[in-house]
Design a protein around this motif. Structure first.
Motif, PDB file in Angstrom:
ATOM      1  N   LEU A   1       0.802  -1.227   0.000  1.00  0.00           N
ATOM      2  CA  LEU A   1       0.000   0.000   0.000  1.00  0.00           C
ATOM      3  C   LEU A   1       0.832   1.274   0.000  1.00  0.00           C
ATOM      4  O   LEU A   1       0.481   2.241  -0.669  1.00  0.00           O
ATOM      5  CB  LEU A   1      -0.957  -0.012   1.191  1.00  0.00           C
ATOM      6  N   ASN A   2       1.950   1.281   0.698  1.00  0.00           N
ATOM      7  CA  ASN A   2       2.757   2.510   0.703  1.00  0.00           C
ATOM      8  C   ASN A   2       3.537   2.687  -0.597  1.00  0.00           C
ATOM      9  O   ASN A   2       4.168   3.712  -0.802  1.00  0.00           O
ATOM     10  CB  ASN A   2       3.672   2.562   1.931  1.00  0.00           C
ATOM     11  N   ALA A   3       3.480   1.707  -1.491  1.00  0.00           N
ATOM     12  CA  ALA A   3       4.122   1.815  -2.812  1.00  0.00           C
ATOM     13  C   ALA A   3       3.101   1.508  -3.911  1.00  0.00           C
ATOM     14  O   ALA A   3       3.440   0.973  -4.964  1.00  0.00           O
ATOM     15  CB  ALA A   3       5.301   0.846  -2.896  1.00  0.00           C
ATOM     16  N   TRP A   4       1.856   1.874  -3.693  1.00  0.00           N
ATOM     17  CA  TRP A   4       0.766   1.509  -4.591  1.00  0.00           C
ATOM     18  C   TRP A   4       0.972   1.960  -6.033  1.00  0.00           C
ATOM     19  O   TRP A   4       0.530   1.297  -6.960  1.00  0.00           O
ATOM     20  CB  TRP A   4      -0.575   2.015  -4.043  1.00  0.00           C
ATOM     21  N   ARG A   5       1.657   3.074  -6.230  1.00  0.00           N
ATOM     22  CA  ARG A   5       1.872   3.580  -7.596  1.00  0.00           C
ATOM     23  C   ARG A   5       2.761   2.641  -8.421  1.00  0.00           C
ATOM     24  O   ARG A   5       2.713   2.658  -9.644  1.00  0.00           O
ATOM     25  CB  ARG A   5       2.523   4.960  -7.547  1.00  0.00           C
ATOM     26  N   ASP A   6       3.577   1.863  -7.744  1.00  0.00           N
ATOM     27  CA  ASP A   6       4.556   1.014  -8.414  1.00  0.00           C
ATOM     28  C   ASP A   6       4.131  -0.441  -8.496  1.00  0.00           C
ATOM     29  O   ASP A   6       4.965  -1.320  -8.721  1.00  0.00           O
ATOM     30  CB  ASP A   6       5.906   1.113  -7.678  1.00  0.00           C
ATOM     31  N   THR A   7       2.836  -0.720  -8.287  1.00  0.00           N
ATOM     32  CA  THR A   7       2.348  -2.094  -8.351  1.00  0.00           C
ATOM     33  C   THR A   7       1.162  -2.189  -9.298  1.00  0.00           C
ATOM     34  O   THR A   7       0.510  -1.181  -9.584  1.00  0.00           O
ATOM     35  CB  THR A   7       1.876  -2.586  -6.960  1.00  0.00           C
ATOM     36  N   PRO A   8       0.868  -3.394  -9.764  1.00  0.00           N
ATOM     37  CA  PRO A   8      -0.333  -3.599 -10.581  1.00  0.00           C
ATOM     38  C   PRO A   8      -1.531  -4.050  -9.746  1.00  0.00           C
ATOM     39  O   PRO A   8      -2.533  -4.501 -10.288  1.00  0.00           O
ATOM     40  CB  PRO A   8       0.107  -4.720 -11.527  1.00  0.00           C
ATOM     41  N   PHE A   9      -1.458  -3.921  -8.421  1.00  0.00           N
ATOM     42  CA  PHE A   9      -2.434  -4.528  -7.525  1.00  0.00           C
ATOM     43  C   PHE A   9      -3.715  -3.725  -7.319  1.00  0.00           C
ATOM     44  O   PHE A   9      -4.648  -4.219  -6.699  1.00  0.00           O
ATOM     45  CB  PHE A   9      -1.819  -4.788  -6.143  1.00  0.00           C
ATOM     46  N   PHE A  10      -3.748  -2.478  -7.779  1.00  0.00           N
ATOM     47  CA  PHE A  10      -4.871  -1.600  -7.470  1.00  0.00           C
ATOM     48  C   PHE A  10      -5.573  -1.141  -8.742  1.00  0.00           C
ATOM     49  O   PHE A  10      -4.934  -0.865  -9.753  1.00  0.00           O
ATOM     50  CB  PHE A  10      -4.387  -0.398  -6.646  1.00  0.00           C
ATOM     51  N   THR A  11      -6.895  -1.032  -8.662  1.00  0.00           N
ATOM     52  CA  THR A  11      -7.699  -0.591  -9.806  1.00  0.00           C
ATOM     53  C   THR A  11      -7.520   0.920 -10.031  1.00  0.00           C
ATOM     54  O   THR A  11      -7.006   1.625  -9.161  1.00  0.00           O
ATOM     55  CB  THR A  11      -9.192  -0.872  -9.555  1.00  0.00           C
ATOM     56  N   GLU A  12      -7.998   1.398 -11.150  1.00  0.00           N
ATOM     57  CA  GLU A  12      -7.938   2.841 -11.432  1.00  0.00           C
ATOM     58  C   GLU A  12      -8.722   3.627 -10.382  1.00  0.00           C
ATOM     59  O   GLU A  12      -8.295   4.684  -9.942  1.00  0.00           O
ATOM     60  CB  GLU A  12      -8.462   3.151 -12.838  1.00  0.00           C
TER      61      GLU A  12
ATOM     62  N   LYS B   1      -6.668   3.672  -7.227  1.00  0.00           N
ATOM     63  CA  LYS B   1      -5.522   4.584  -7.383  1.00  0.00           C
ATOM     64  C   LYS B   1      -5.962   6.032  -7.212  1.00  0.00           C
ATOM     65  O   LYS B   1      -5.271   6.826  -6.571  1.00  0.00           O
ATOM     66  CB  LYS B   1      -4.860   4.386  -8.746  1.00  0.00           C
ATOM     67  N   ALA B   2      -7.106   6.376  -7.771  1.00  0.00           N
ATOM     68  CA  ALA B   2      -7.616   7.747  -7.628  1.00  0.00           C
ATOM     69  C   ALA B   2      -7.940   8.040  -6.158  1.00  0.00           C
ATOM     70  O   ALA B   2      -7.636   9.121  -5.652  1.00  0.00           O
ATOM     71  CB  ALA B   2      -8.856   7.943  -8.498  1.00  0.00           C
ATOM     72  N   ILE B   3      -8.520   7.071  -5.476  1.00  0.00           N
ATOM     73  CA  ILE B   3      -8.853   7.232  -4.053  1.00  0.00           C
ATOM     74  C   ILE B   3      -7.580   7.350  -3.223  1.00  0.00           C
ATOM     75  O   ILE B   3      -7.489   8.196  -2.320  1.00  0.00           O
ATOM     76  CB  ILE B   3      -9.747   6.069  -3.578  1.00  0.00           C
ATOM     77  N   LEU B   4      -6.583   6.532  -3.520  1.00  0.00           N
ATOM     78  CA  LEU B   4      -5.324   6.590  -2.767  1.00  0.00           C
ATOM     79  C   LEU B   4      -4.588   7.910  -2.998  1.00  0.00           C
ATOM     80  O   LEU B   4      -4.051   8.497  -2.061  1.00  0.00           O
ATOM     81  CB  LEU B   4      -4.439   5.395  -3.126  1.00  0.00           C
ATOM     82  N   ALA B   5      -4.576   8.382  -4.230  1.00  0.00           N
ATOM     83  CA  ALA B   5      -3.926   9.667  -4.519  1.00  0.00           C
ATOM     84  C   ALA B   5      -4.620  10.789  -3.758  1.00  0.00           C
ATOM     85  O   ALA B   5      -3.965  11.653  -3.156  1.00  0.00           O
ATOM     86  CB  ALA B   5      -3.932   9.942  -6.025  1.00  0.00           C
TER      87      ALA B   5
ATOM     88  N   GLN C   1      -8.992  13.535 -11.559  1.00  0.00           N
ATOM     89  CA  GLN C   1      -8.947  12.091 -11.797  1.00  0.00           C
ATOM     90  C   GLN C   1      -9.965  11.376 -10.919  1.00  0.00           C
ATOM     91  O   GLN C   1     -10.669  10.486 -11.384  1.00  0.00           O
ATOM     92  CB  GLN C   1      -7.538  11.534 -11.564  1.00  0.00           C
ATOM     93  N   ALA C   2     -10.046  11.773  -9.666  1.00  0.00           N
ATOM     94  CA  ALA C   2     -11.032  11.162  -8.767  1.00  0.00           C
ATOM     95  C   ALA C   2     -12.449  11.458  -9.256  1.00  0.00           C
ATOM     96  O   ALA C   2     -13.304  10.562  -9.282  1.00  0.00           O
ATOM     97  CB  ALA C   2     -10.831  11.665  -7.341  1.00  0.00           C
ATOM     98  N   ALA C   3     -12.697  12.694  -9.679  1.00  0.00           N
ATOM     99  CA  ALA C   3     -14.022  13.075 -10.174  1.00  0.00           C
ATOM    100  C   ALA C   3     -14.364  12.342 -11.471  1.00  0.00           C
ATOM    101  O   ALA C   3     -15.538  12.094 -11.752  1.00  0.00           O
ATOM    102  CB  ALA C   3     -14.093  14.584 -10.383  1.00  0.00           C
ATOM    103  N   LYS C   4     -13.357  11.972 -12.216  1.00  0.00           N
ATOM    104  CA  LYS C   4     -13.561  11.253 -13.480  1.00  0.00           C
ATOM    105  C   LYS C   4     -13.999   9.805 -13.238  1.00  0.00           C
ATOM    106  O   LYS C   4     -14.841   9.279 -13.968  1.00  0.00           O
ATOM    107  CB  LYS C   4     -12.264  11.281 -14.291  1.00  0.00           C
ATOM    108  N   VAL C   5     -13.451   9.163 -12.223  1.00  0.00           N
ATOM    109  CA  VAL C   5     -13.740   7.736 -12.003  1.00  0.00           C
ATOM    110  C   VAL C   5     -14.780   7.480 -10.912  1.00  0.00           C
ATOM    111  O   VAL C   5     -15.233   6.354 -10.752  1.00  0.00           O
ATOM    112  CB  VAL C   5     -12.451   6.922 -11.709  1.00  0.00           C
ATOM    113  N   LEU C   6     -15.157   8.526 -10.157  1.00  0.00           N
ATOM    114  CA  LEU C   6     -16.152   8.383  -9.094  1.00  0.00           C
ATOM    115  C   LEU C   6     -17.290   9.352  -9.345  1.00  0.00           C
ATOM    116  O   LEU C   6     -17.056  10.485  -9.772  1.00  0.00           O
ATOM    117  CB  LEU C   6     -15.528   8.715  -7.730  1.00  0.00           C
TER     118      LEU C   6
END
Length: 144
Positions: free
Chosen positions: A72-83, A86-90, A109-114
């Motif tokens: 989780l603290n390196a979420w940007r560098d993994t394929p484990f999270f959905t778009e 990723k928007a929620i984490l950012a 980006q968050a407004a685009k996907v949520l």
């Protein structure tokens, strides 16, 4: 180490006001996974041992994988999270580190996907865990 003050006992009305916001968040359609990611990531950033301990246990109990929790603290560098995640984490990171403000790109980006209601609920969830983190850190709540 010892807890400094029990706000729930010393000032129950104030504590219950924050608890009311927590109960509201729990009543929304926010997915459990999203709530868990928000709570864990904000707590990692803030360094709230009590909340990290509690929310990682809750997430695992709800089916979250060890792999995603550890990454989780390196979420940007993994394929484990959905778009969406990723928007929620950012957004979680930027709201938690509010002194740097929330960038337009992050919000857009968050407004685009949520949808708008879900986005509002995400923002309220981020604000709520940050309040809990500040109570936990200031009062030195000790993990169970």
């Amino acid at each position: 180490m010892k807890t400094r003050i029990r706000i729930d006992q010393t000032e129950p009305a104030g504590y219950n006001a924050i608890l009311g916001l927590e109960k509201f968040i729990e009543s929304t359609p926010l997915r459990k996974t999203h709530k868990d990611l928000i709570k864990i990531r904000a707590s990692q950033i803030n360094g709230c041992a009590f909340c990290i301990d509690m929310h990682t246990k809750e997430a695992r109990k709800a089916g979250e994988t060890e792999q995603r929790i550890y990454a989780l603290n390196a979420w940007r560098d993994t394929p484990f999270f959905t778009e969406e995640e990723k928007a929620i984490l950012a957004l979680t990171e930027e709201v938690t580190l509010i002194g740097n403000h929330v960038k337009d790109e992050t919000y857009e980006q968050a407004a685009k996907v949520l949808d708008e209601t879900y986005l509002a609920q995400v923002i309220l969830a981020i604000i709520t865990i940050n309040a809990w983190n500040r109570i936990g850190i200031t009062t030195k709540l000790i993990p169970a």
